[in-house]
Design an enzyme around this catalytic site. Structure first.
Site, PDB file in Angstrom:
ATOM      1  N   LYS A  13       1.243  -4.947 -13.230  1.00  0.00           N
ATOM      2  CA  LYS A  13      -0.143  -5.378 -12.963  1.00  0.00           C
ATOM      3  C   LYS A  13      -1.162  -4.400 -13.528  1.00  0.00           C
ATOM      4  CE  LYS A  13      -0.179  -5.278  -8.470  1.00  0.00           C
ATOM      5  NZ  LYS A  13       1.149  -4.858  -8.082  1.00  0.00           N
ATOM      6  N   ARG A  88      -4.249  -8.303  -0.878  1.00  0.00           N
ATOM      7  CA  ARG A  88      -2.796  -8.184  -0.785  1.00  0.00           C
ATOM      8  C   ARG A  88      -2.263  -8.855   0.462  1.00  0.00           C
ATOM      9  NH1 ARG A  88      -1.830  -3.201  -3.963  1.00  0.00           N
ATOM     10  NH2 ARG A  88       0.383  -2.760  -4.121  1.00  0.00           N
ATOM     11  N   ARG A 127       9.525   5.331 -13.683  1.00  0.00           N
ATOM     12  CA  ARG A 127       8.085   5.478 -13.951  1.00  0.00           C
ATOM     13  C   ARG A 127       7.620   6.904 -13.665  1.00  0.00           C
ATOM     14  NH1 ARG A 127       3.626   1.258 -11.724  1.00  0.00           N
ATOM     15  NH2 ARG A 127       4.088   2.063  -9.655  1.00  0.00           N
ATOM     16  N   ARG A 160       5.620   9.157  -8.614  1.00  0.00           N
ATOM     17  CA  ARG A 160       4.826   8.904  -7.422  1.00  0.00           C
ATOM     18  C   ARG A 160       5.758   8.865  -6.217  1.00  0.00           C
ATOM     19  NH1 ARG A 160       1.198   3.691  -8.838  1.00  0.00           N
ATOM     20  NH2 ARG A 160       1.955   3.081  -6.792  1.00  0.00           N
ATOM     21  N   ARG A 171       8.421  -1.518  -0.223  1.00  0.00           N
ATOM     22  CA  ARG A 171       7.226  -2.141  -0.812  1.00  0.00           C
ATOM     23  C   ARG A 171       7.525  -3.575  -1.251  1.00  0.00           C
ATOM     24  NH1 ARG A 171       5.327   1.778  -5.348  1.00  0.00           N
ATOM     25  NH2 ARG A 171       3.474   0.465  -5.455  1.00  0.00           N
TER      26      ARG A 171
HETATM   27  P1  AMP Z   1      -0.601  -0.008  -6.097  1.00  0.00           P
HETATM   28  O1  AMP Z   1      -0.979   1.124  -6.963  1.00  0.00           O
HETATM   29  O2  AMP Z   1      -1.471  -1.230  -6.267  1.00  0.00           O
HETATM   30  O3  AMP Z   1       0.868  -0.346  -6.177  1.00  0.00           O
HETATM   31  O4  AMP Z   1      -0.864   0.458  -4.579  1.00  0.00           O
HETATM   32  C1  AMP Z   1      -0.201   1.576  -4.030  1.00  0.00           C
HETATM   33  C2  AMP Z   1      -0.288   1.542  -2.512  1.00  0.00           C
HETATM   34  O5  AMP Z   1      -1.680   1.579  -2.112  1.00  0.00           O
HETATM   35  C3  AMP Z   1       0.275   0.306  -1.831  1.00  0.00           C
HETATM   36  O6  AMP Z   1       1.680   0.360  -1.670  1.00  0.00           O
HETATM   37  C4  AMP Z   1      -0.480   0.335  -0.510  1.00  0.00           C
HETATM   38  O7  AMP Z   1       0.060   1.317   0.364  1.00  0.00           O
HETATM   39  C5  AMP Z   1      -1.860   0.807  -0.921  1.00  0.00           C
HETATM   40  N1  AMP Z   1      -2.728  -0.346  -1.262  1.00  0.00           N
HETATM   41  C6  AMP Z   1      -3.254  -0.649  -2.483  1.00  0.00           C
HETATM   42  N2  AMP Z   1      -3.980  -1.776  -2.424  1.00  0.00           N
HETATM   43  C7  AMP Z   1      -3.911  -2.203  -1.122  1.00  0.00           C
HETATM   44  C8  AMP Z   1      -4.435  -3.329  -0.430  1.00  0.00           C
HETATM   45  N3  AMP Z   1      -5.182  -4.271  -1.039  1.00  0.00           N
HETATM   46  N4  AMP Z   1      -4.149  -3.434   0.900  1.00  0.00           N
HETATM   47  C9  AMP Z   1      -3.424  -2.517   1.550  1.00  0.00           C
HETATM   48  N5  AMP Z   1      -2.864  -1.449   0.945  1.00  0.00           N
HETATM   49  C10 AMP Z   1      -3.109  -1.282  -0.384  1.00  0.00           C
END
Ligand code: AMP
Length: 214
Positions: A13, A88, A127, A160, A171
């Protein structure tokens, strides 16, 4: 133009959102990036978010919704934006729908990057990211020129915390339970663009471009 990009963690994404944002001159809004920069800056929001993120859990809806609304209220994106990682959950989507409706706006496209879980586990374990400039690499598919060092700024690359195998599994579970239902939520509300995410970055981007240009 307003685009929402959906897909499991590791579906690509962020990479595709960046490319689309550049090509169509849109702002790229990643809630994950916003949370990470708050964690790095050790802000109160970062401290709250970290306890959820490190376990592969979602940050609570109220906190996330307030963050995005505040971000959109304080920045003006004339050309529109691509939302990466928000909404989300169904409550986030409903709250965001109401926010857009109050401004007589709507989402134009919902991109869904489709990819089986087996692919994800492989991808995520390789990654590596740069904590300084945000560049992303993969030890096999897209390695940095010098192992462990960012090509762009020379900073050491890290994995990460939430890309580690057990956290990725959590996740994925959370994605299937909380985020996948958004596909049905948005079908009929915006133009739905499903894309096969198993190809290369270039292949996926080419498919998306075709659909966005159509
Ligand atoms: P990402 O980089 O989009 O994979 O996000 C990393 C982490 O940030 C996720 O696993 C969540 O813990 C948190 N996070 C990001 N966006 C959201 C969201 N819209 N709602 C809740 N947690 C989020």
């Amino acid at each position: 133009m307003k685009i929402l990009i959906l897909g499991a963690p590791g579906a690509g994404k962020g990479t595709q959102a960046k490319l689309i944002a550049e090509k169509y001159q849109l702002a790229h809004i990643s809630t994950g990036d916003i949370f990470r920069s708050n964690i790095q800056g050790n802000t109160p929001l970062g401290q709250q978010a970290q306890q959820y993120m490190s376990q592969g859990l979602l940050v609570p809806d109220e906190l996330t919704i307030a963050l995005v609304k505040d971000y959109l209220e304080t920045n003006h994106f004339e050309n529109g934006y691509i939302l990466d990682g928000f909404p989300r959950t169904i409550p986030q989507a409903e709250s965001f729908d109401a926010y857009l409706a109050s401004k007589q706006e709507c989402m134009d496209y919902v991109i869904d990057i489709e990819i089986p879980d087996e692919f994800i586990l492989d991808r995520m374990s390789g990654r590596r990211v740069c904590t300084k400039c945000g560049a992303t690499y993969h030890i096999v598919n897209s390695p940095s020129k010098k192992e462990g060092i960012c090509d762009t700024c020379g900073t050491a690359l890290i994995q990460r915390e939430d890309d580690q195998a057990e956290t990725v599994k959590k996740r994925l579970e959370v994605y299937h339970a909380e985020t996948q239902p958004l596909i049905d939520h948005y079908k009929g509300k915006a133009k739905y663009l499903p894309v096969d995410g198993t190809g290369s970055v270039e292949e996926v981007f080419a498919s998306l471009n075709k659909m966005l240009g159509a």
